[in-house]
Design an enzyme around this catalytic site. Structure first.
Site, PDB file in Angstrom:
ATOM      1  N   GLU A 268       9.297  -3.285  11.021  1.00 33.25           N
ATOM      2  CA  GLU A 268       9.572  -1.948  10.316  1.00 33.25           C
ATOM      3  C   GLU A 268      10.012  -0.880  11.541  1.00 33.25           C
ATOM      4  O   GLU A 268       9.163  -0.614  12.496  1.00 33.25           O
ATOM      5  CB  GLU A 268       8.374  -1.280   9.602  1.00 33.25           C
ATOM      6  CG  GLU A 268       8.748   0.095   9.008  1.00 33.25           C
ATOM      7  CD  GLU A 268       7.565   0.393   7.864  1.00 33.25           C
ATOM      8  OE1 GLU A 268       7.803   1.584   7.458  1.00 33.25           O
ATOM      9  OE2 GLU A 268       6.775  -0.217   7.551  1.00 33.25           O
TER      10      GLU A 268
ATOM     11  N   LYS B 177      -0.552  -9.565   2.989  1.00 31.12           N
ATOM     12  CA  LYS B 177       0.178  -8.906   4.201  1.00 31.12           C
ATOM     13  C   LYS B 177      -0.929  -7.914   4.607  1.00 31.12           C
ATOM     14  O   LYS B 177      -1.819  -7.276   4.157  1.00 31.12           O
ATOM     15  CB  LYS B 177       1.271  -8.198   3.738  1.00 31.12           C
ATOM     16  CG  LYS B 177       2.291  -7.605   4.746  1.00 31.12           C
ATOM     17  CD  LYS B 177       3.498  -6.895   4.276  1.00 31.12           C
ATOM     18  CE  LYS B 177       3.116  -5.608   3.857  1.00 31.12           C
ATOM     19  NZ  LYS B 177       2.439  -4.526   5.006  1.00 31.12           N
TER      20      LYS B 177
ATOM     21  N   GLU C 291      -1.296  -5.564   8.692  1.00 32.34           N
ATOM     22  CA  GLU C 291      -0.598  -5.034   9.516  1.00 32.34           C
ATOM     23  C   GLU C 291      -1.132  -5.403  10.972  1.00 32.34           C
ATOM     24  O   GLU C 291      -2.305  -5.766  11.002  1.00 32.34           O
ATOM     25  CB  GLU C 291      -0.470  -3.560   9.500  1.00 32.34           C
ATOM     26  CG  GLU C 291       0.231  -2.937   8.309  1.00 32.34           C
ATOM     27  CD  GLU C 291       0.279  -1.352   8.374  1.00 32.34           C
ATOM     28  OE1 GLU C 291       0.884  -0.679   7.469  1.00 32.34           O
ATOM     29  OE2 GLU C 291      -0.297  -0.728   9.086  1.00 32.34           O
TER      30      GLU C 291
ATOM     31  N   ASP D  48       0.816  -0.994   0.161  1.00 25.07           N
ATOM     32  CA  ASP D  48       0.111   0.048  -0.118  1.00 25.07           C
ATOM     33  C   ASP D  48       0.804   1.171   0.080  1.00 25.07           C
ATOM     34  O   ASP D  48       0.382   2.459  -0.047  1.00 25.07           O
ATOM     35  CB  ASP D  48      -1.176   0.086   1.133  1.00 25.07           C
ATOM     36  CG  ASP D  48      -0.305  -0.156   2.436  1.00 25.07           C
ATOM     37  OD1 ASP D  48       0.904  -0.041   2.827  1.00 25.07           O
ATOM     38  OD2 ASP D  48      -1.033  -0.133   3.589  1.00 25.07           O
ATOM     39  N   SER D  49       2.234   1.148  -0.037  1.00 20.40           N
ATOM     40  CA  SER D  49       3.141   2.118  -0.215  1.00 20.40           C
ATOM     41  C   SER D  49       2.803   2.954  -1.683  1.00 20.40           C
ATOM     42  O   SER D  49       3.203   3.831  -2.068  1.00 20.40           O
ATOM     43  CB  SER D  49       4.547   1.518  -0.092  1.00 20.40           C
ATOM     44  OG  SER D  49       4.834   0.606  -0.732  1.00 20.40           O
TER      45      SER D  49
ATOM     46  N   ASP E 280      -0.815  -6.314  -0.549  1.00 11.98           N
ATOM     47  CA  ASP E 280      -1.292  -5.794   0.601  1.00 11.98           C
ATOM     48  C   ASP E 280      -2.762  -5.709   1.027  1.00 11.98           C
ATOM     49  O   ASP E 280      -3.569  -5.321   0.018  1.00 11.98           O
ATOM     50  CB  ASP E 280      -0.617  -4.384   0.804  1.00 11.98           C
ATOM     51  CG  ASP E 280       0.282  -4.198   1.957  1.00 11.98           C
ATOM     52  OD1 ASP E 280       0.340  -5.041   3.124  1.00 11.98           O
ATOM     53  OD2 ASP E 280       1.192  -3.171   1.943  1.00 11.98           O
TER      54      ASP E 280
END
Length: 286
Positions: A203, A134, A136, A65-66, A104
């Site tokens: 991270e 992925k 978070e 999502d970057s 993501d």
């Protein structure tokens, strides 16, 4: 019968530099941890860039999502939608043959609970063809991870700094400093492992803490601003290749200066057009 030495077998299995041309799977990722093999991961958001990285031997590509920051023009990852992730994940899958493609789950696509997470993860697997997803969060996301894994969807977890929580953090601070914060990060990492995650991104975590987490887990750790002890390292490709404008994070090493090179090419093209040098005779049809 041709004899294959143990060294040759290891070379064939290597994630980076391996000779196998089949698509990498989460079983290959787990085996690399047992060999103490370090490996690279990059982000990718389109078929052409993904094909370059795939041909370069990068074993895992994250459709992160970057993309919000470096591809779609948003100020953070928060506005990224499932439609955007699905569209670009499908492009990356089409552009690759060997790399494991991880999609993501964006902000708002799994926080409601396991059922919402399963619905959106299933979409990425079915529509985009990703090999894993992925998401978070540590302990708070363990139930989502557990249901996805039970349903046959491999999950890469992400703890430490979780960029989707930028509004709660008030920025992008290093995570895990201090005894209480360090213990919480360890609990988060073990929670996602126990839930069935096949790997976990760490991270912006102090290097010593990331090393402790890596020693404590049997699944690979993937560092980004988390020191050299992690099993793997990931960078956003536009940071890695010097495409990002302005200041980049401290943990980034730039391996090229593509922004300058691309700008130089655009200016050279423009000057040729304005000056009449392009198209020349060899670029014309008669």
């Amino acid at each position: 019968m041709t004899h294959v030495s143990p060294a040759q077998k290891q070379s064939e299995k290597a994630l980076y530099g391996g000779t196998s041309s089949r698509r990498i799977t989460v079983r290959d990722i787990a085996a690399a941890k047992g060999r103490a093999e370090k490996w690279p991961m990059l982000t990718a958001y389109d078929a052409m860039t993904a094909s370059v990285f795939d041909q370069a031997g990068i074993p895992v590509l994250l459709v992160g999502d970057s993309m919000g920051n470096c591809h779609l023009g948003y100020e953070s990852t928060v506005p990224v939608t499932m439609d955007e992730i699905a569209l670009l994940s499908a492009a990356v899958v089409r552009g690759t043959r060997r790399a494991l493609v991880v999609g993501d789950l964006p902000f708002g696509s799994y926080q409601e609970g396991p059922v919402q997470a399963l619905r959106n993860a299933t979409r990425l697997v079915k529509e985009a063809g990703v090999g894993a997803v992925k998401l978070e969060g540590g302990e708070r996301s363990a139930h989502q991870i557990e249901l996805l894994v039970q349903s046959g969807i491999p999950v890469m977890a992400h703890v430490g700094l979780t960029p989707q929580s930028v509004n709660a953090y008030g920025g992008y601070p290093v995570q895990g400093r201090g005894e209480e914060a360090a213990q919480q990060l360890l609990r988060d990492a073990k929670a996602v492992q126990d839930a069935g995650a096949f790997a976990v991104v760490l991270e912006l975590v102090p290097a010593e803490l990331a090393a402790e987490v890596t020693r404590s887990l049997h699944i690979p750790t993937i560092g980004i601003g988390a020191g050299s002890a992690c099993d793997a390292q990931v960078l956003v490709w536009t940071d890695m290749a010097g495409m990002t404008d302005g200041r980049v994070p401290r943990f980034v090493k730039q391996y090229a200066q593509l922004r300058q090179g691309l700008g130089d090419a655009a200016r050279a093209f423009a000057e040729d057009v304005v000056g009449g040098a392009y198209p020349a005779e060899e670029h014309s049809f008669h």
